[in-house]
Design a protein around this motif. Structure first.
Motif, PDB file in Angstrom:
ATOM      1  N   ILE A   4       8.247 -10.193  54.573  1.00  0.00           N
ATOM      2  CA  ILE A   4       8.149  -8.978  53.620  1.00  0.00           C
ATOM      3  C   ILE A   4       9.471  -8.257  53.494  1.00  0.00           C
ATOM      4  N   ASP A   5       9.856  -7.786  52.432  1.00  0.00           N
ATOM      5  CA  ASP A   5      11.087  -7.280  52.008  1.00  0.00           C
ATOM      6  C   ASP A   5      10.903  -6.957  50.564  1.00  0.00           C
ATOM      7  N   ARG A  55      13.209  -6.530  48.586  1.00  0.00           N
ATOM      8  CA  ARG A  55      13.969  -7.503  47.376  1.00  0.00           C
ATOM      9  C   ARG A  55      12.719  -8.611  46.890  1.00  0.00           C
ATOM     10  N   PHE A  56      11.745  -8.892  47.501  1.00  0.00           N
ATOM     11  CA  PHE A  56      10.919  -9.669  46.984  1.00  0.00           C
ATOM     12  C   PHE A  56       9.959  -9.130  45.978  1.00  0.00           C
ATOM     13  N   THR A  64      14.081  -2.001  53.147  1.00  0.00           N
ATOM     14  CA  THR A  64      13.331  -3.113  53.364  1.00  0.00           C
ATOM     15  C   THR A  64      11.732  -3.185  53.226  1.00  0.00           C
ATOM     16  N   HIS A 100       9.246 -20.058  46.628  1.00  0.00           N
ATOM     17  CA  HIS A 100       9.620 -18.877  47.007  1.00  0.00           C
ATOM     18  C   HIS A 100       9.819 -17.864  45.700  1.00  0.00           C
ATOM     19  N   VAL A 101       9.484 -16.449  46.208  1.00  0.00           N
ATOM     20  CA  VAL A 101       9.705 -15.554  45.051  1.00  0.00           C
ATOM     21  C   VAL A 101      10.928 -15.626  44.642  1.00  0.00           C
ATOM     22  N   HIS A 102      11.792 -15.654  45.473  1.00  0.00           N
ATOM     23  CA  HIS A 102      13.366 -15.355  44.994  1.00  0.00           C
ATOM     24  C   HIS A 102      13.961 -16.701  43.960  1.00  0.00           C
ATOM     25  N   ARG A 137       8.423 -15.847  60.491  1.00  0.00           N
ATOM     26  CA  ARG A 137       8.801 -14.729  60.060  1.00  0.00           C
ATOM     27  C   ARG A 137      10.118 -14.299  60.412  1.00  0.00           C
ATOM     28  N   ARG A 161      18.577 -14.814  53.483  1.00  0.00           N
ATOM     29  CA  ARG A 161      19.650 -14.104  52.733  1.00  0.00           C
ATOM     30  C   ARG A 161      20.486 -14.687  52.080  1.00  0.00           C
TER      31      ARG A 161
END
Lengths: 92, 145
Positions: free
Chosen positions: A26-27, A29-30, A68, B94-96, B136, B144
């Protein structure tokens, strides 16, 4: 594991946080990524606006920045959340 | 030991943006497929393509990356199990990387390809995932940019 979940709305948790993928990191940024992607797709109306805004504001710190997670230290990257708030303000 | 003064003195920064050099740098990035670094960074490939394309758009040379090749790459990263885009063919969604995929399609005026290929509704559908938090820690280290 999962089958047939979706990577955008399906990643939002009851708290309003959005995890990056099925593995659960979880962040905020997402959250930015998901809101921005939904805006591109014209699908922001499908997002739970109140839950999302409440979560973003929970990540707001007394120094004016965002972290975050709720309680996490402010970071410049999380300033992108302001554009999320702007998007959600106008779209919903 | 002798050192030349030219080597010791920093060169003055260029007075103008060296557009051909920047374009050549971005263009060369996808041609290093035999390097170890290329394969160690596949988890950021979709993002990298977006960054490169955005730079080329700003530099006024978007045609340097072939439009159809970009669209084909984006859809080669579609992951049907998790209904999203991964960063490289065969990777988890992935959402990114999904945002980068959508941004690439938007810059190429190709968002309608999501409809043509029948994935738009699957992308945004609201189906809660059951999650595993097992990786996680590891993810926070590698994800990152």
């Amino acid at each position: 594991m999962i089958s047939g979940g979706a990577v955008l709305l399906g990643l939002q948790l009851p708290s309003g946080a959005i995890q990056g993928d099925k593995w659960g990191e979880i962040d905020t940024r997402f959250l930015y990524c998901a809101v921005s992607a939904l805006a591109h797709l014209g699908a922001l109306d499908q997002l739970d606006r109140d839950r999302t805004v409440r979560y973003i504001l929970a990540c707001h710190n007394p120094d004016g920045g965002f972290g975050t997670d709720p309680g996490a230290e402010s970071h410049a990257a999380q300033g992108t959340l302001l554009s999320n708030l702007a998007n959600l303000e106008t779209a919903c | 030991m002798s050192t030349s003064s030219a080597a010791a003195t920093p060169r003055a920064p260029p007075g103008e943006l060296l557009i051909p050099l920047h374009v050549a740098f971005v263009e060369a990035l996808d041609k290093k497929r035999d390097s170890l670094a290329y394969h160690f960074t596949t988890h950021l490939r979709m993002n990298g393509v977006y960054w490169g394309l955005a730079a080329l758009e700003i530099l006024g040379r978007p045609e340097v990356l072939d439009r159809q090749a970009l669209i084909d790459f984006v859809f080669s990263c579609w992951n049907d199990d998790t209904a999203g885009f991964g960063s490289f063919p065969g990777h988890d969604a992935h959402v990114h990387s999904t945002l980068s995929a959508i941004q690439i399609l938007a810059m190429k005026d190709a968002l309608d390809e999501l409809d043509t290929r029948g994935v738009r509704d699957r992308l945004v559908q609201c189906k809660q995932l059951s999650t595993s938090a097992g990786t996680r820690e590891a993810e926070s280290l590698i994800n990152r940019p």
